[in-house]
Design a protein around this motif. Sequence first.
Motif, PDB file in Angstrom:
ATOM      1  N   GLY A 100       0.911  -1.219   0.120  1.00 53.57           N
ATOM      2  CA  GLY A 100      -0.256   0.078  -0.183  1.00 53.57           C
ATOM      3  C   GLY A 100       0.959   1.271   0.016  1.00 53.57           C
ATOM      4  O   GLY A 100       1.778   1.212   0.357  1.00 53.57           O
ATOM      5  N   ILE A 101       0.378   2.111  -0.606  1.00 54.91           N
ATOM      6  CA  ILE A 101       0.909   3.480  -0.595  1.00 54.91           C
ATOM      7  C   ILE A 101      -0.065   4.702   0.095  1.00 54.91           C
ATOM      8  O   ILE A 101      -1.255   4.734  -0.411  1.00 54.91           O
ATOM      9  CB  ILE A 101       1.323   4.132  -1.989  1.00 54.91           C
ATOM     10  CG1 ILE A 101       2.414   2.929  -2.634  1.00 54.91           C
ATOM     11  CG2 ILE A 101       1.990   5.325  -2.058  1.00 54.91           C
ATOM     12  CD1 ILE A 101       2.064   2.485  -3.735  1.00 54.91           C
ATOM     13  N   MET A 102       0.357   5.432   1.098  1.00 55.55           N
ATOM     14  CA  MET A 102      -0.269   6.212   1.676  1.00 55.55           C
ATOM     15  C   MET A 102      -0.008   7.738   1.739  1.00 55.55           C
ATOM     16  O   MET A 102       1.355   7.777   1.901  1.00 55.55           O
ATOM     17  CB  MET A 102      -0.951   5.885   3.253  1.00 55.55           C
ATOM     18  CG  MET A 102      -1.457   4.416   3.227  1.00 55.55           C
ATOM     19  SD  MET A 102      -1.857   3.970   4.928  1.00 55.55           S
ATOM     20  CE  MET A 102      -0.271   4.496   5.794  1.00 55.55           C
ATOM     21  N   LEU A 103      -0.847   8.877   1.338  1.00 57.45           N
ATOM     22  CA  LEU A 103      -0.253  10.059   1.791  1.00 57.45           C
ATOM     23  C   LEU A 103      -1.591  10.947   2.074  1.00 57.45           C
ATOM     24  O   LEU A 103      -2.603  10.656   1.976  1.00 57.45           O
ATOM     25  CB  LEU A 103       0.144  10.528   0.139  1.00 57.45           C
ATOM     26  CG  LEU A 103      -0.673  10.136  -1.003  1.00 57.45           C
ATOM     27  CD1 LEU A 103      -1.184  11.475  -1.530  1.00 57.45           C
ATOM     28  CD2 LEU A 103       0.524   9.611  -1.899  1.00 57.45           C
ATOM     29  N   ASP A 104      -1.026  12.020   2.667  1.00 56.08           N
ATOM     30  CA  ASP A 104      -2.022  13.076   2.943  1.00 56.08           C
ATOM     31  C   ASP A 104      -2.437  14.061   1.759  1.00 56.08           C
ATOM     32  O   ASP A 104      -1.723  14.284   0.907  1.00 56.08           O
ATOM     33  CB  ASP A 104      -1.393  13.993   3.951  1.00 56.08           C
ATOM     34  CG  ASP A 104      -1.118  13.391   5.295  1.00 56.08           C
ATOM     35  OD1 ASP A 104      -2.093  12.410   5.688  1.00 56.08           O
ATOM     36  OD2 ASP A 104      -0.341  13.820   5.979  1.00 56.08           O
ATOM     37  N   ALA A 105      -3.842  14.072   1.627  1.00 55.33           N
ATOM     38  CA  ALA A 105      -4.297  14.979   0.501  1.00 55.33           C
ATOM     39  C   ALA A 105      -3.855  16.228   0.424  1.00 55.33           C
ATOM     40  O   ALA A 105      -3.345  16.949   1.747  1.00 55.33           O
ATOM     41  CB  ALA A 105      -5.618  15.052   0.437  1.00 55.33           C
TER      42      ALA A 105
END
Lengths: 160, 290
Positions: free
Chosen positions: B169-174
């Motif tokens: 998975g790859i997560m980031l803040d908008a």
Amino acid sequence: MKKRHISLSVNGVAHELLVDPNRTLTQMLREDLGLTGTKHGCGIGDCGCCTVIMDGETVNSCLVLAAQAAGSEILTIEGLAQGNQLHPIQQSFVDKGAIQCGFCTPGMILSAKALLEQNPAPSEEEIRLGLSGNLCRCTGYQKIVEAVSDAAGKMKGGAS
Amino acid sequence: MLLPRFEYHQPRDLSEALEVLGDLGPGARVLAGGTDLLVDLKTGDASAEHLVAVDRLAELKDLDSAGGSVEIGPGVTASLLASRPRALAGLSALAQAAATLGSPQIRNRATLGGNLCSARAAGDLIPPLLVYGATLVVQSSRGARQVSLDDFLLGGGKTVMEPGEMLSGIMLDALPPMSGNAFMKLGVRRAMEIARVSAATSLTLAGDGETIARAKVALGAVGPRALLSPKAEEVLLGQKAGEELFATAGEAAVADASPRTCHEFKCEVVAVLTRRCLMQSWAEARGAAS
């Protein structure tokens, strides 16, 4: 190496095959199914001669394992003409003299088909970008671009 | 060019993939789009006794944005990213980078996760994710861990992943409101291009619409791995946005590029690309503000 049992559709015909894990889709099409219209060029995804349409998208078949194509629908250059009736893109390539040695032609035509499905009226720039993954070793790009533009005009009536 | 011999595994879901990878150990490689790995196997630059194909795993192709955070499955293709899907609205740099990766045929197969795990210095999708401050989920049959992309990359194509692990998975803040971001690369033609230099930037404007509240600059192909430029960020923060400031930030970015690989020509390019990316980010941020 344990062989894989795969089934897939090529040009609308169902096939079942036993393939080695390291067999590429190019090798399977050419050597197992005898469909030599798909060319083997660089083998590393640079030249686009081995382009086929897999589940609606162009791929370099040299960089897809036959095992990975299991369950897919593959369209090769042999699947474009209806009997003796060439596909409009093929006819345009003939009419416009877009074929020199012919080695890049199958890949060029399949890339053009995928492009025209997404964008039925591409500009010259869009055609060049759409074909940017296909190299012509004769460097006959100008006539190829003209042929795709010609085909786009002919296909507006809904021919596919 | 022929592929060497290997065994092929096609797990049905992520947990089976992790189990298979755990059982097989260091001789196994994860096969996603294959546009790097199969080339490397053919040329002898990589070897593997087993390939574990994950290109069909639907779990790795999810896109989700909710509550200010964005999750991107590593199995999404460059073509999909380039099409600017709704869930990734605002991530212009990533879409621009994906649209210029390889060729149409390569983009139809190449995945985001593959680009990150290949970890090449010139990997197109890495600088955008560095400016977004992405966090990666690295999973094995024993559990999951989260690593920032900045810590994930070790240089020279190496990552912190151990045998038996894969990226899941790859997560980031908008990006906050009044933000803009951009990616550019220099190459010799507009297809099948391995970046000579690439840059990605993001800018967020403060409430006055002029002051830079947040800035990130990332560079590719100027060292053993893509990197963030703290010096450029320092120049930009708290200042009023403008071309002169962006030119100064470009000069500052040069100082963060690795001196061994950033020879004279590349240094010039770093400065110019950084400035142009910042201009484009600024235009987008102002567009978002109006």
